[in-house]
Design an enzyme around this catalytic site. Structure first.
Site, PDB file in Angstrom:
ATOM      1  N   SER A  11      43.945 -90.575 -66.196  1.00 17.68           N
ATOM      2  CA  SER A  11      42.661 -90.078 -65.680  1.00 17.68           C
ATOM      3  C   SER A  11      42.585 -88.580 -65.922  1.00 17.68           C
ATOM      4  O   SER A  11      43.619 -87.916 -66.084  1.00 17.68           O
ATOM      5  CB  SER A  11      42.527 -90.417 -64.187  1.00 17.68           C
ATOM      6  OG  SER A  11      43.684 -90.016 -63.490  1.00 17.68           O
ATOM      7  N   GLU A  13      40.734 -84.815 -64.851  1.00 21.42           N
ATOM      8  CA  GLU A  13      40.017 -84.094 -63.779  1.00 21.42           C
ATOM      9  C   GLU A  13      39.254 -82.887 -64.323  1.00 21.42           C
ATOM     10  O   GLU A  13      39.750 -82.151 -65.165  1.00 21.42           O
ATOM     11  CB  GLU A  13      41.047 -83.628 -62.736  1.00 21.42           C
ATOM     12  CG  GLU A  13      40.428 -82.838 -61.599  1.00 21.42           C
ATOM     13  CD  GLU A  13      41.450 -82.496 -60.520  1.00 21.42           C
ATOM     14  OE1 GLU A  13      42.126 -83.420 -60.024  1.00 21.42           O
ATOM     15  OE2 GLU A  13      41.561 -81.301 -60.184  1.00 21.42           O
ATOM     16  N   ASP A 104      41.129 -77.755 -49.122  1.00 26.15           N
ATOM     17  CA  ASP A 104      41.597 -76.420 -48.760  1.00 26.15           C
ATOM     18  C   ASP A 104      40.607 -75.819 -47.782  1.00 26.15           C
ATOM     19  O   ASP A 104      39.409 -76.054 -47.872  1.00 26.15           O
ATOM     20  CB  ASP A 104      41.734 -75.551 -50.017  1.00 26.15           C
ATOM     21  CG  ASP A 104      43.039 -75.868 -50.740  1.00 26.15           C
ATOM     22  OD1 ASP A 104      44.021 -76.198 -50.036  1.00 26.15           O
ATOM     23  OD2 ASP A 104      43.057 -75.821 -51.967  1.00 26.15           O
ATOM     24  N   PHE A 210      48.038 -69.346 -59.368  1.00 27.81           N
ATOM     25  CA  PHE A 210      47.544 -70.554 -58.717  1.00 27.81           C
ATOM     26  C   PHE A 210      48.706 -71.326 -58.069  1.00 27.81           C
ATOM     27  O   PHE A 210      48.587 -71.834 -56.951  1.00 27.81           O
ATOM     28  CB  PHE A 210      46.854 -71.386 -59.799  1.00 27.81           C
ATOM     29  CG  PHE A 210      46.092 -72.550 -59.274  1.00 27.81           C
ATOM     30  CD1 PHE A 210      45.137 -72.381 -58.282  1.00 27.81           C
ATOM     31  CD2 PHE A 210      46.313 -73.833 -59.765  1.00 27.81           C
ATOM     32  CE1 PHE A 210      44.429 -73.464 -57.787  1.00 27.81           C
ATOM     33  CE2 PHE A 210      45.616 -74.915 -59.278  1.00 27.81           C
ATOM     34  CZ  PHE A 210      44.671 -74.725 -58.289  1.00 27.81           C
ATOM     35  N   HIS A 260      47.569 -88.275 -64.208  1.00 27.03           N
ATOM     36  CA  HIS A 260      46.259 -87.665 -63.954  1.00 27.03           C
ATOM     37  C   HIS A 260      46.336 -86.250 -64.532  1.00 27.03           C
ATOM     38  O   HIS A 260      47.167 -85.448 -64.103  1.00 27.03           O
ATOM     39  CB  HIS A 260      46.030 -87.631 -62.439  1.00 27.03           C
ATOM     40  CG  HIS A 260      44.730 -87.023 -62.020  1.00 27.03           C
ATOM     41  ND1 HIS A 260      43.526 -87.685 -62.109  1.00 27.03           N
ATOM     42  CD2 HIS A 260      44.435 -85.805 -61.479  1.00 27.03           C
ATOM     43  CE1 HIS A 260      42.551 -86.915 -61.636  1.00 27.03           C
ATOM     44  NE2 HIS A 260      43.081 -85.763 -61.255  1.00 27.03           N
TER      45      HIS A 260
HETATM   46  P1  FAD Z   1      46.147 -83.903 -45.738  1.00 27.65           P
HETATM   47  O1  FAD Z   1      46.764 -85.105 -46.307  1.00 27.65           O
HETATM   48  O2  FAD Z   1      45.193 -84.094 -44.617  1.00 27.65           O
HETATM   49  O3  FAD Z   1      47.349 -82.923 -45.293  1.00 27.65           O
HETATM   50  C1  FAD Z   1      47.134 -81.563 -44.991  1.00 27.65           C
HETATM   51  C2  FAD Z   1      48.361 -80.997 -44.247  1.00 27.65           C
HETATM   52  O4  FAD Z   1      48.372 -81.467 -42.915  1.00 27.65           O
HETATM   53  C3  FAD Z   1      49.722 -81.378 -44.811  1.00 27.65           C
HETATM   54  O5  FAD Z   1      50.596 -80.317 -44.573  1.00 27.65           O
HETATM   55  C4  FAD Z   1      50.110 -82.623 -44.025  1.00 27.65           C
HETATM   56  O6  FAD Z   1      51.513 -82.762 -43.939  1.00 27.65           O
HETATM   57  C5  FAD Z   1      49.455 -82.365 -42.673  1.00 27.65           C
HETATM   58  N1  FAD Z   1      48.816 -83.567 -42.114  1.00 27.65           N
HETATM   59  C6  FAD Z   1      48.269 -84.611 -42.772  1.00 27.65           C
HETATM   60  N2  FAD Z   1      47.710 -85.481 -41.929  1.00 27.65           N
HETATM   61  C7  FAD Z   1      47.892 -84.983 -40.689  1.00 27.65           C
HETATM   62  C8  FAD Z   1      47.528 -85.414 -39.391  1.00 27.65           C
HETATM   63  N3  FAD Z   1      46.838 -86.546 -39.209  1.00 27.65           N
HETATM   64  N4  FAD Z   1      47.869 -84.632 -38.319  1.00 27.65           N
HETATM   65  C9  FAD Z   1      48.546 -83.470 -38.489  1.00 27.65           C
HETATM   66  N5  FAD Z   1      48.936 -83.013 -39.709  1.00 27.65           N
HETATM   67  C10 FAD Z   1      48.601 -83.749 -40.793  1.00 27.65           C
HETATM   68  N6  FAD Z   1      41.451 -79.096 -52.787  1.00 27.65           N
HETATM   69  C11 FAD Z   1      40.132 -78.828 -52.761  1.00 27.65           C
HETATM   70  O7  FAD Z   1      39.698 -77.953 -51.976  1.00 27.65           O
HETATM   71  N7  FAD Z   1      39.246 -79.502 -53.579  1.00 27.65           N
HETATM   72  C12 FAD Z   1      39.651 -80.484 -54.409  1.00 27.65           C
HETATM   73  O8  FAD Z   1      38.846 -81.071 -55.115  1.00 27.65           O
HETATM   74  C13 FAD Z   1      41.050 -80.811 -54.442  1.00 27.65           C
HETATM   75  N8  FAD Z   1      41.505 -81.816 -55.200  1.00 27.65           N
HETATM   76  C14 FAD Z   1      42.833 -82.155 -55.165  1.00 27.65           C
HETATM   77  C15 FAD Z   1      43.287 -83.262 -55.903  1.00 27.65           C
HETATM   78  C16 FAD Z   1      44.637 -83.618 -55.878  1.00 27.65           C
HETATM   79  C17 FAD Z   1      45.079 -84.813 -56.682  1.00 27.65           C
HETATM   80  C18 FAD Z   1      45.565 -82.861 -55.107  1.00 27.65           C
HETATM   81  C19 FAD Z   1      47.014 -83.220 -55.113  1.00 27.65           C
HETATM   82  C20 FAD Z   1      45.112 -81.793 -54.362  1.00 27.65           C
HETATM   83  C21 FAD Z   1      43.762 -81.431 -54.357  1.00 27.65           C
HETATM   84  N9  FAD Z   1      43.265 -80.365 -53.600  1.00 27.65           N
HETATM   85  C22 FAD Z   1      41.920 -80.066 -53.604  1.00 27.65           C
HETATM   86  C23 FAD Z   1      44.166 -79.580 -52.758  1.00 27.65           C
HETATM   87  C24 FAD Z   1      44.161 -80.093 -51.310  1.00 27.65           C
HETATM   88  O9  FAD Z   1      42.858 -80.113 -50.810  1.00 27.65           O
HETATM   89  C25 FAD Z   1      45.010 -79.162 -50.488  1.00 27.65           C
HETATM   90  O10 FAD Z   1      46.350 -79.287 -50.814  1.00 27.65           O
HETATM   91  C26 FAD Z   1      44.785 -79.281 -48.975  1.00 27.65           C
HETATM   92  O11 FAD Z   1      45.412 -78.154 -48.369  1.00 27.65           O
HETATM   93  C27 FAD Z   1      45.336 -80.559 -48.356  1.00 27.65           C
HETATM   94  O12 FAD Z   1      44.547 -81.645 -48.613  1.00 27.65           O
HETATM   95  P2  FAD Z   1      45.147 -83.137 -48.357  1.00 27.65           P
HETATM   96  O13 FAD Z   1      44.051 -84.081 -48.592  1.00 27.65           O
HETATM   97  O14 FAD Z   1      46.403 -83.295 -49.079  1.00 27.65           O
HETATM   98  O15 FAD Z   1      45.419 -82.999 -46.791  1.00 27.65           O
END
Ligand code: FAD
Length: 277
Positions: A11, A13, A104, A210, A260
Site C-alpha cells: 500500500s 501513503e 498527533d 522527522f 506500506h
Molecule cells: P494510540 O494508539 O491511541 O496511542 C497513543 C499513546 O497512548 C501511546 O503511547 C499508547 O501506548 C498510549 N495509549 C493507547 N491507548 C491508550 C489508552 N486507551 N489509554 C491510555 N493510553 C493509551 N499522525 C497524524 O497526525 N496523522 C496521520 O495521518 C498519521 N498517520 C499515521 C499512520 C501510521 C501507519 C502510523 C504508524 C502513524 C501515523 N501517525 C499519524 C502518527 C500517530 O498519529 C502518532 O504516533 C500519535 O501520537 C499516536 O497515534 P496512535 O493512533 O498510534 O495512538
C-alpha cells in the site's frame, strides 16, 4: 524463516499537499503508482484535524477515479456528531477502509478531549458495523509517549480487539526491531497482520529531523554513511534505494505480511524499490 508470504500486500501513503502545484503533481504520482496495482492508497490527516477538508477532498477525488483509498482519521477537534457525519460521508463516497488513529496532538491546540485509537475504532464499529476495514498504527520501536515496551503492545492489542483488522507500523530501519516486535505481539495474543511501514530515503536532513519527533531510530552507521555523501544527491538516492530494497526483502522473507510505503508523494523512490522487489 525464509519464505516470502505468497501474496504480500503493498500500500502507498500520501499526505495532502498544501499548494495547487503539489495537488497537480499528486495527480500524476497517483496515476503512475496506481499502475503498480497496490492493495490501496492512504491519505494522512493533519494533527488535530488540520487537514480535515483537504484529506477528504483528495480521498473523494481518488474514489471518483476508481482508486481504493483510505483516509487517516483522528478525533482532533471533532464532536461525536461531526465525526459521525465525516465517517458517513466517506461511507457514501464508497470508501471502505480507514486508518484509525489518536493522531498527533498539536502543541498549544487546547484540544478538549484526547480520543485514543481504540476508542475511535470502537466508535466506528458501533456506528457503521463491519462496513470499514480498519487499520491502526503500531510501533516496533515503541511510541515516544509510551510508559514502557509491554504497555504499548497491550494498547495495540486493545485497538485490535476493539475491532481493527490489522496494523501498519511506524517506519524503522532496523529489521530486528520489527521481528522482535512481531514475536512480542504474538506472545501477547495478537494474531492479526502487522504490516511493515517503510520510508524510502531521499532527503536525509528532513528524515533525521522527522525521526527525532516520531521516535524512529536511524542507526549510527546509516547516519555516518549518509553524512559522507554530503550534497551528492545521486549517491544518496542510489544507496537509499539499495538499502531499502534489501530491508524490505529481509522483512518479507522474515514473515512480514506486506509493506506500506510512506511515499512522501514521490513516485520514483517507491516505484524503484517496488520493482526491485
Ligand atoms: P494510540 O494508539 O491511541 O496511542 C497513543 C499513546 O497512548 C501511546 O503511547 C499508547 O501506548 C498510549 N495509549 C493507547 N491507548 C491508550 C489508552 N486507551 N489509554 C491510555 N493510553 C493509551 N499522525 C497524524 O497526525 N496523522 C496521520 O495521518 C498519521 N498517520 C499515521 C499512520 C501510521 C501507519 C502510523 C504508524 C502513524 C501515523 N501517525 C499519524 C502518527 C500517530 O498519529 C502518532 O504516533 C500519535 O501520537 C499516536 O497515534 P496512535 O493512533 O498510534 O495512538
Amino acid at each position: 524463516m525464509t519464505t516470502i508470504t505468497s501474496d504480500p500486500r503493498f500500500s502507498f501513503e500520501f499526505y495532502p499537499p498544501k499548494t495547487a502545484v503539489g495537488l497537480e503533481k499528486l495527480k500524476e504520482t497517483r496515476r503512475k503508482l496506481n499502475a503498480l496495482k497496490p492493495a490501496f492508497f492512504s491519505v494522512t490527516y493533519g494533527a488535530g484535524g488540520s487537514t480535515r477538508d483537504n484529506t477528504k477532498d483528495i480521498v473523494k477525488t481518488m474514489r471518483n477515479e476508481g482508486i481504493d483509498v483510505a483516509p487517516h482519521l483522528s478525533f482532533g477537534g471533532d464532536s461525536n456528531e461531526s465525526m459521525l457525519e465525516l465517517i458517513n460521508e466517506y461511507k457514501d463516497a464508497g470508501v471502505n477502509r480507514i486508518v484509525a488513529l489518536r493522531g498527533d496532538i498539536p502543541s498549544g491546540s487546547g484540544l478538549g478531549q484526547i480520543v485514543y485509537a481504540n476508542e475511535l475504532v470502537e466508535f466506528i464499529r458501533q456506528h457503521t458495523g463491519e462496513h470499514f476495514e480498519l487499520e491502526v498504527a503500531a510501533y516496533p520501536e515503541i511510541h515516544p509517549e509510551s510508559k514502557d515496551y509491554q504497555s504499548d503492545i497491550e494498547f495495540l492489542k486493545l485497538k485490535l480487539d476493539a475491532g481493527a483488522n490489522s496494523a501498519i507500523t511506524q517506519y524503522f530501519y532496523n529489521a530486528d526491531a520489527y521481528f522482535y516486535f512481531l514475536e512480542a505481539c504474538q506472545k501477547a495474543g495478537i494474531d492479526k497482520p502487522i504490516y511493515a511501514g517503510i520510508m524510502p530515503i531521499t532527503n536525509f536532513t528532513n528524515l533525521r529531523r522527522f525521526s527525532q519527533n516520531c521516535g524512529a531510530e536511524i542507526p549510527r552507521w546509516l547516519t555516518q554513511k549518509m553524512d559522507a555523501y554530503g550534497d551528492d544527491q545521486q549517491s544518496i538516492n542510489a544507496f537509499g534505494e539499495e538499502f531499502i530494497t534489501k530491508l524490505s526483502q529481509q522483512l518479507l522473507e522474515g514473515g512480514a505480511p506486506g509493506i506500506h510505503f510512506y511515499t512522501m508523494n514521490q513516485y520514483n523512490p517507491t516505484a524503484a524499490i517496488f520493482s526491485n522487489l
